[in-house]
Design a protein around this motif. Structure first.
Motif, mmCIF file in Angstrom:
data_model
loop_
_atom_site.group_PDB
_atom_site.id
_atom_site.type_symbol
_atom_site.label_atom_id
_atom_site.label_comp_id
_atom_site.label_asym_id
_atom_site.label_seq_id
_atom_site.Cartn_x
_atom_site.Cartn_y
_atom_site.Cartn_z
ATOM 1 N N GLU A 1 0.889 -1.153 0.000
ATOM 2 C CA GLU A 1 0.000 0.000 0.000
ATOM 3 C C GLU A 1 0.927 1.202 0.000
ATOM 4 O O GLU A 1 1.683 1.434 0.954
ATOM 5 N N ILE B 1 1.524 4.953 0.185
ATOM 6 C CA ILE B 1 0.788 6.098 0.739
ATOM 7 C C ILE B 1 1.629 7.363 0.579
ATOM 8 O O ILE B 1 2.850 7.340 0.791
ATOM 9 N N ALA C 1 -2.625 13.505 9.057
ATOM 10 C CA ALA C 1 -3.979 13.035 9.385
ATOM 11 C C ALA C 1 -3.908 11.541 9.694
ATOM 12 O O ALA C 1 -2.862 10.906 9.504
ATOM 13 N N GLY C 2 -5.009 10.993 10.162
ATOM 14 C CA GLY C 2 -5.161 9.548 10.325
ATOM 15 C C GLY C 2 -4.064 8.913 11.158
ATOM 16 O O GLY C 2 -3.720 9.397 12.234
ATOM 17 N N SER C 3 -3.507 7.810 10.630
ATOM 18 C CA SER C 3 -2.554 7.027 11.425
ATOM 19 C C SER C 3 -1.273 7.805 11.705
ATOM 20 O O SER C 3 -0.607 7.563 12.712
ATOM 21 N N MET C 4 -0.919 8.752 10.837
ATOM 22 C CA MET C 4 0.310 9.524 11.091
ATOM 23 C C MET C 4 0.123 10.433 12.309
ATOM 24 O O MET C 4 1.026 10.577 13.138
ATOM 25 N N ASP D 1 -1.848 -5.238 7.517
ATOM 26 C CA ASP D 1 -1.142 -4.266 6.660
ATOM 27 C C ASP D 1 -0.081 -3.453 7.421
ATOM 28 O O ASP D 1 -0.181 -2.221 7.521
ATOM 29 N N ASP E 1 -4.021 13.090 1.927
ATOM 30 C CA ASP E 1 -3.176 11.908 1.733
ATOM 31 C C ASP E 1 -3.937 10.914 0.859
ATOM 32 O O ASP E 1 -5.129 11.107 0.577
ATOM 33 N N PHE E 2 -3.252 9.882 0.414
ATOM 34 C CA PHE E 2 -3.924 8.849 -0.388
ATOM 35 C C PHE E 2 -3.104 7.574 -0.398
ATOM 36 O O PHE E 2 -1.916 7.579 -0.066
ATOM 37 N N LYS E 3 -3.774 6.493 -0.812
ATOM 38 C CA LYS E 3 -3.138 5.176 -0.940
ATOM 39 C C LYS E 3 -3.317 4.706 -2.372
ATOM 40 O O LYS E 3 -4.417 4.796 -2.925
ATOM 41 N N ASP F 1 -12.621 6.478 -1.196
ATOM 42 C CA ASP F 1 -12.249 5.373 -0.296
ATOM 43 C C ASP F 1 -10.754 5.403 0.002
ATOM 44 O O ASP F 1 -10.321 4.919 1.049
ATOM 45 N N THR F 2 -9.984 5.892 -0.950
ATOM 46 C CA THR F 2 -8.521 5.742 -0.858
ATOM 47 C C THR F 2 -7.779 7.074 -0.744
ATOM 48 O O THR F 2 -6.547 7.082 -0.749
ATOM 49 N N CYS F 3 -8.524 8.161 -0.684
ATOM 50 C CA CYS F 3 -7.912 9.494 -0.530
ATOM 51 C C CYS F 3 -8.567 10.210 0.642
ATOM 52 O O CYS F 3 -9.767 10.030 0.872
ATOM 53 N N ARG F 4 -7.819 11.059 1.343
ATOM 54 C CA ARG F 4 -8.470 12.030 2.244
ATOM 55 C C ARG F 4 -8.593 13.336 1.485
ATOM 56 O O ARG F 4 -7.599 13.864 0.978
HETATM 57 P P1 TMP Z 1 -4.001 6.166 7.349
HETATM 58 O O1 TMP Z 1 -3.803 7.567 7.837
HETATM 59 O O2 TMP Z 1 -5.113 5.459 8.044
HETATM 60 O O3 TMP Z 1 -2.714 5.395 7.373
HETATM 61 O O4 TMP Z 1 -4.447 6.264 5.820
HETATM 62 C C1 TMP Z 1 -3.643 6.915 4.862
HETATM 63 C C2 TMP Z 1 -4.380 6.978 3.539
HETATM 64 O O5 TMP Z 1 -4.555 5.702 2.989
HETATM 65 C C3 TMP Z 1 -5.782 7.583 3.634
HETATM 66 O O6 TMP Z 1 -5.984 8.422 2.514
HETATM 67 C C4 TMP Z 1 -6.706 6.408 3.574
HETATM 68 C C5 TMP Z 1 -5.943 5.408 2.760
HETATM 69 N N1 TMP Z 1 -6.173 4.033 3.185
HETATM 70 C C6 TMP Z 1 -6.650 3.099 2.271
HETATM 71 O O7 TMP Z 1 -6.927 3.425 1.123
HETATM 72 N N2 TMP Z 1 -6.807 1.818 2.692
HETATM 73 C C7 TMP Z 1 -6.523 1.412 3.947
HETATM 74 O O8 TMP Z 1 -6.705 0.234 4.267
HETATM 75 C C8 TMP Z 1 -6.016 2.377 4.879
HETATM 76 C C9 TMP Z 1 -5.683 1.988 6.281
HETATM 77 C C10 TMP Z 1 -5.845 3.660 4.444
#
Ligand code: TMP
Ligand code: ASP
Length: 235
Positions: free
Chosen positions: A87, A89, A95-98, A126, A172-174, A194-197
């Motif tokens: 993944e 990123i 934001a989020g996990s960071m 993951d 951010d995005f994945k 789903d995959t971007c903030r």
């Molecule tokens: P995080 O801050 O939770 O690590 O997420 C970072 C970015 O990745 C955020 O834009 C959401 C995306 N993401 C996914 O697309 N799939 C995932 O399983 C996770 C945990 C995050």
């Protein structure tokens, strides 16, 4: 059609032409590795349409992707690639996990984009890994990783520009990459709320899957708004 793989948000079916796959976007949303789950009417349509629009934009901007064509509201045909289990990123704003992991406040602008890797493995949840881990785990070679990083940062610049036209800030995005039949590494999977903030540029309102993760309500209204703004910006 024969189902090849079912993920949390998509189903992949075999195509007559083995170089292609048929992708169906589902209405399911999951978070926290599938622990939280809900169906949202229209989600498949929004994510298929948004991903198609974004991948067409990236292709035009010189990024090779697996996307071939959108075939109907929820489905697309893509090149058959072997997904690299990373993944990838990129973060522009904390934001989020960071924020959680390092005790930082959400919303702090980063001086330069942060490139981050998780090992795509549901059983291990993951885990976050570094560049050396990715090579040591034999997921990629050093050259392949350099290629992925270069593409990811270019994609970040292009996406920031596109979203800004829609008055959205890309926090951010994945993304995920795959190898095509010639071994070339190209962008795969999806790029969607789903995959971007994505935050509204003026109000910082969250217009992405965090509305679901954090029980903020109006989840599909946000996805619809992102699509509407992107379509207006591209028109
Ligand atoms: P995080 O801050 O939770 O690590 O997420 C970072 C970015 O990745 C955020 O834009 C959401 C995306 N993401 C996914 O697309 N799939 C995932 O399983 C996770 C945990 C995050
Ligand atoms: N995609 C992940 C899951 O299904 C989590 C997330 O996006 O937050 O659980």
């Amino acid at each position: 059609m024969k189902l090849l793989y079912e993920g949390k948000a998509k189903q992949l079916f075999e195509c007559e032409n083995n170089d292609e796959i048929y992708v169906h976007y589902k209405n399911s949303a999951t978070a926290f590795n599938g622990v939280k789950k809900e169906e949202f009417e229209g989600k498949g349509v929004f994510n298929n349409t948004i991903t198609s629009l974004i991948f067409e934009y990236l292709e035009k901007s010189g990024v090779e992707t697996h996307f071939i064509k959108k075939v109907n509201e929820t489905d697309q045909i893509c090149k058959h690639v072997t997904i690299i289990p990373l993944e990838v990123i990129v973060r522009n704003i904390v934001a989020g996990s960071m924020a959680k992991k390092y005790g930082l406040e959400e919303g702090k602008k980063l001086k330069k984009p942060v490139f981050e890797l998780s090992y795509k493995n549901d059983e291990l949840n993951d885990p976050l890994i570094n560049d050396d881990h990715a090579v040591a785990l034999e997921i990629v070679t050093e050259d392949e990783l350099a290629n992925i990083k270069e593409q990811a940062l270019k994609i970040n610049s292009l996406l920031q520009k596109l979203y800004l036209e829609a008055n959205l800030v890309l926090v951010d995005f994945k993304i995920e990459f795959g190898k095509d039949k010639n071994g070339k590494i190209i962008l795969a999977d999806e790029i969607s709320p789903d995959t971007c903030r994505l935050w509204d540029k003026d109000t910082n309102e969250k217009l992405d899957k965090d509305r679901f993760r954090r029980d903020l309500g109006s989840v599909m209204e946000a996805y619809e708004e992102v699509l509407r703004r992107l379509e207006d910006a591209r028109a």
